[in-house]
Design a protein around this motif. Sequence first.
Motif, PDB file in Angstrom:
ATOM      1  N   ASP A 118      67.245  -4.418   6.161  1.00  0.00           N
ATOM      2  CA  ASP A 118      68.033  -4.113   4.971  1.00  0.00           C
ATOM      3  C   ASP A 118      68.466  -2.648   4.938  1.00  0.00           C
ATOM      4  OD1 ASP A 118      67.863  -6.732   4.134  1.00  0.00           O
ATOM      5  OD2 ASP A 118      66.278  -6.357   2.663  1.00  0.00           O
ATOM      6  N   ASP A 119      67.545  -1.753   5.318  1.00  0.00           N
ATOM      7  CA  ASP A 119      67.888  -0.326   5.348  1.00  0.00           C
ATOM      8  C   ASP A 119      69.010  -0.055   6.342  1.00  0.00           C
ATOM      9  OD1 ASP A 119      65.934   0.195   3.465  1.00  0.00           O
ATOM     10  OD2 ASP A 119      64.453   0.890   4.916  1.00  0.00           O
ATOM     11  N   TRP A 120      68.892  -0.646   7.545  1.00  0.00           N
ATOM     12  CA  TRP A 120      69.919  -0.447   8.561  1.00  0.00           C
ATOM     13  C   TRP A 120      71.259  -1.018   8.105  1.00  0.00           C
ATOM     14  CZ3 TRP A 120      69.586   3.100  11.976  1.00  0.00           C
ATOM     15  CH2 TRP A 120      68.373   3.426  12.578  1.00  0.00           C
ATOM     16  N   GLU A 121      71.240  -2.204   7.557  1.00  0.00           N
ATOM     17  CA  GLU A 121      72.504  -2.845   7.163  1.00  0.00           C
ATOM     18  C   GLU A 121      73.136  -2.164   5.960  1.00  0.00           C
ATOM     19  OE1 GLU A 121      71.586  -7.042   6.945  1.00  0.00           O
ATOM     20  OE2 GLU A 121      71.714  -7.231   9.129  1.00  0.00           O
ATOM     21  N   THR A 122      72.337  -1.513   5.123  1.00  0.00           N
ATOM     22  CA  THR A 122      72.890  -0.732   4.016  1.00  0.00           C
ATOM     23  C   THR A 122      73.598   0.504   4.552  1.00  0.00           C
ATOM     24  OG1 THR A 122      71.185  -1.510   2.498  1.00  0.00           O
ATOM     25  CG2 THR A 122      72.305   0.533   1.904  1.00  0.00           C
ATOM     26  N   LEU A 123      72.983   1.174   5.526  1.00  0.00           N
ATOM     27  CA  LEU A 123      73.572   2.381   6.105  1.00  0.00           C
ATOM     28  C   LEU A 123      74.733   2.079   7.048  1.00  0.00           C
ATOM     29  CD1 LEU A 123      70.435   4.526   6.982  1.00  0.00           C
ATOM     30  CD2 LEU A 123      72.131   4.980   5.205  1.00  0.00           C
ATOM     31  N   GLN A 174      68.528   6.771  25.372  1.00  0.00           N
ATOM     32  CA  GLN A 174      69.585   7.531  24.701  1.00  0.00           C
ATOM     33  C   GLN A 174      70.128   6.752  23.505  1.00  0.00           C
ATOM     34  OE1 GLN A 174      72.727   8.839  27.293  1.00  0.00           O
ATOM     35  NE2 GLN A 174      73.912   9.708  25.623  1.00  0.00           N
ATOM     36  N   MET A 175      70.296   5.445  23.663  1.00  0.00           N
ATOM     37  CA  MET A 175      70.819   4.625  22.571  1.00  0.00           C
ATOM     38  C   MET A 175      69.858   4.603  21.379  1.00  0.00           C
ATOM     39  SD  MET A 175      72.320   1.409  24.796  1.00  0.00           S
ATOM     40  CE  MET A 175      72.581   0.354  23.387  1.00  0.00           C
ATOM     41  N   LEU A 176      68.577   4.441  21.653  1.00  0.00           N
ATOM     42  CA  LEU A 176      67.595   4.353  20.575  1.00  0.00           C
ATOM     43  C   LEU A 176      67.446   5.696  19.852  1.00  0.00           C
ATOM     44  CD1 LEU A 176      65.767   2.291  19.230  1.00  0.00           C
ATOM     45  CD2 LEU A 176      63.977   2.903  20.853  1.00  0.00           C
ATOM     46  N   CYS A 177      67.420   6.783  20.614  1.00  0.00           N
ATOM     47  CA  CYS A 177      67.366   8.113  19.987  1.00  0.00           C
ATOM     48  C   CYS A 177      68.639   8.350  19.168  1.00  0.00           C
ATOM     49  CB  CYS A 177      67.214   9.199  21.048  1.00  0.00           C
ATOM     50  SG  CYS A 177      65.610   9.218  21.875  1.00  0.00           S
ATOM     51  N   GLY A 178      69.782   8.000  19.735  1.00  0.00           N
ATOM     52  CA  GLY A 178      71.048   8.192  19.029  1.00  0.00           C
ATOM     53  C   GLY A 178      71.111   7.388  17.739  1.00  0.00           C
ATOM     54  N   LEU A 179      70.634   6.150  17.783  1.00  0.00           N
ATOM     55  CA  LEU A 179      70.619   5.304  16.591  1.00  0.00           C
ATOM     56  C   LEU A 179      69.710   5.912  15.520  1.00  0.00           C
ATOM     57  CD1 LEU A 179      71.430   2.640  15.162  1.00  0.00           C
ATOM     58  CD2 LEU A 179      69.392   1.618  16.211  1.00  0.00           C
ATOM     59  N   THR A 180      68.545   6.385  15.917  1.00  0.00           N
ATOM     60  CA  THR A 180      67.603   6.992  14.979  1.00  0.00           C
ATOM     61  C   THR A 180      68.236   8.206  14.301  1.00  0.00           C
ATOM     62  OG1 THR A 180      65.749   6.274  16.356  1.00  0.00           O
ATOM     63  CG2 THR A 180      65.291   8.003  14.751  1.00  0.00           C
ATOM     64  N   LEU A 181      68.845   9.071  15.098  1.00  0.00           N
ATOM     65  CA  LEU A 181      69.456  10.284  14.555  1.00  0.00           C
ATOM     66  C   LEU A 181      70.652   9.953  13.667  1.00  0.00           C
ATOM     67  CD1 LEU A 181      69.148  12.508  17.736  1.00  0.00           C
ATOM     68  CD2 LEU A 181      67.853  12.754  15.607  1.00  0.00           C
ATOM     69  N   LYS A 182      71.450   8.972  14.070  1.00  0.00           N
ATOM     70  CA  LYS A 182      72.594   8.565  13.250  1.00  0.00           C
ATOM     71  C   LYS A 182      72.119   7.995  11.919  1.00  0.00           C
ATOM     72  CE  LYS A 182      76.981   7.997  12.577  1.00  0.00           C
ATOM     73  NZ  LYS A 182      77.882   9.142  12.421  1.00  0.00           N
ATOM     74  N   GLY A 183      71.052   7.218  11.932  1.00  0.00           N
ATOM     75  CA  GLY A 183      70.490   6.678  10.702  1.00  0.00           C
ATOM     76  C   GLY A 183      70.079   7.798   9.756  1.00  0.00           C
ATOM     77  N   GLN A 184      69.450   8.844  10.287  1.00  0.00           N
ATOM     78  CA  GLN A 184      69.043   9.976   9.456  1.00  0.00           C
ATOM     79  C   GLN A 184      70.243  10.742   8.917  1.00  0.00           C
ATOM     80  OE1 GLN A 184      65.853  10.703   8.309  1.00  0.00           O
ATOM     81  NE2 GLN A 184      65.740   8.620   9.113  1.00  0.00           N
ATOM     82  N   GLN A 185      71.266  10.889   9.746  1.00  0.00           N
ATOM     83  CA  GLN A 185      72.477  11.575   9.307  1.00  0.00           C
ATOM     84  C   GLN A 185      73.135  10.821   8.149  1.00  0.00           C
ATOM     85  OE1 GLN A 185      75.539  11.855  12.320  1.00  0.00           O
ATOM     86  NE2 GLN A 185      77.088  12.456  10.823  1.00  0.00           N
ATOM     87  N   LEU A 186      73.273   9.507   8.294  1.00  0.00           N
ATOM     88  CA  LEU A 186      73.881   8.706   7.247  1.00  0.00           C
ATOM     89  C   LEU A 186      73.052   8.713   5.974  1.00  0.00           C
ATOM     90  CD1 LEU A 186      75.096   5.692   9.400  1.00  0.00           C
ATOM     91  CD2 LEU A 186      76.525   7.456   8.359  1.00  0.00           C
ATOM     92  N   LEU A 187      71.736   8.696   6.128  1.00  0.00           N
ATOM     93  CA  LEU A 187      70.838   8.749   4.971  1.00  0.00           C
ATOM     94  C   LEU A 187      71.014  10.068   4.225  1.00  0.00           C
ATOM     95  CD1 LEU A 187      68.675   6.833   3.814  1.00  0.00           C
ATOM     96  CD2 LEU A 187      66.983   8.151   5.093  1.00  0.00           C
ATOM     97  N   ALA A 188      71.110  11.171   4.974  1.00  0.00           N
ATOM     98  CA  ALA A 188      71.297  12.493   4.364  1.00  0.00           C
ATOM     99  C   ALA A 188      72.634  12.579   3.647  1.00  0.00           C
ATOM    100  CB  ALA A 188      71.185  13.584   5.426  1.00  0.00           C
ATOM    101  N   GLU A 189      73.677  11.963   4.232  1.00  0.00           N
ATOM    102  CA  GLU A 189      75.006  11.977   3.609  1.00  0.00           C
ATOM    103  C   GLU A 189      75.022  11.198   2.295  1.00  0.00           C
ATOM    104  OE1 GLU A 189      77.701  10.499   6.566  1.00  0.00           O
ATOM    105  OE2 GLU A 189      77.448  12.270   7.850  1.00  0.00           O
ATOM    106  N   GLN A 190      74.180  10.179   2.198  1.00  0.00           N
ATOM    107  CA  GLN A 190      74.132   9.367   0.975  1.00  0.00           C
ATOM    108  C   GLN A 190      73.308  10.007  -0.122  1.00  0.00           C
ATOM    109  OE1 GLN A 190      72.871   5.373   1.793  1.00  0.00           O
ATOM    110  NE2 GLN A 190      74.782   4.830   2.830  1.00  0.00           N
ATOM    111  N   ALA A 191      72.438  10.961   0.269  1.00  0.00           N
ATOM    112  CA  ALA A 191      71.533  11.593  -0.720  1.00  0.00           C
ATOM    113  C   ALA A 191      72.286  12.546  -1.644  1.00  0.00           C
ATOM    114  CB  ALA A 191      70.430  12.341  -0.006  1.00  0.00           C
TER     115      ALA A 191
END
Length: 191
Positions: A118-123, A174-191
Motif C-alpha cells: 500500500d505504501d509503495w502504490e500510494t507513492l 542498483q535497482m533495489l537501492c534506486g527504488l529505496t532512494l526514490k521511495g524516500q525522495q517521494l515520501l519527502a516531497e509529500q511531507a
Amino acid sequence: MSALIDFYQQQPQNEGLLTPFQGLGFVTAMAAAPNIIDPAEWIAFFWGGEEQAPFESAQDFEAFANAVVDSFNEIRDKLFSHEWQWPAACQLDEENIVTSECQALCEGLLQGWQLARDDWETLMPESSEDNALLGGVLLSLSLLFDPETAIAELASQGIQGLEQFEEIYNAMPQMLCGLTLKGQQLLAEQA
C-alpha cells in the motif's frame, strides 16, 4: 554476513520459521519500504503470523528478534548508501540459473513487498512514471524467484538464452537501492 543468517547457523533448524534466505529477503523488503514499519508488527510473519512464536525459550526469541532488527538496520544502511549487494550464497548457477538461496531471497523480498504494498502504490501509483521502476524491480524478482517458468514464457515468445537472467541479476543491487532512494525522495516531497 547478516546477523539473521548468523542466528540461523547457530540454532537448530526450526521448521516453524521462514528459511534463512527467505527471512533475509523479507527483512530486505522491510528495510527498503518507504515507511518504516515497526518490526513488532511484522516479525510474526517469520512463523506464519501465529500468535505463539516457535522458540523454546524467551532468550531464543529475544536473540532472534535482535538478529532481525540488526539485519534490518544493516540492510537499510546499505540500501541508502547504495552498497547493498547479493549475499555471497546468492549466485548465478549454470544448472539452475540461480542458486536456491537466491530464489529464496527473492521469494522473501516478494512476500515482504506484499506487506508494504500500500505504501509503495500510494507513492508510485499505476499512472505514474515511477511505477515503471517499481514494476521493473518486482518483475525482476519474480523472474529470479521462478526462472524455470520465466524461461518457458520467454521461449514461448521466441526469446532464447540465459543472458537476460545474468543482466537482471547483475542489475538488481542498483535497482533495489534506486527504488529505496526514490521511495524516500517521494515520501519527502509529500511531507
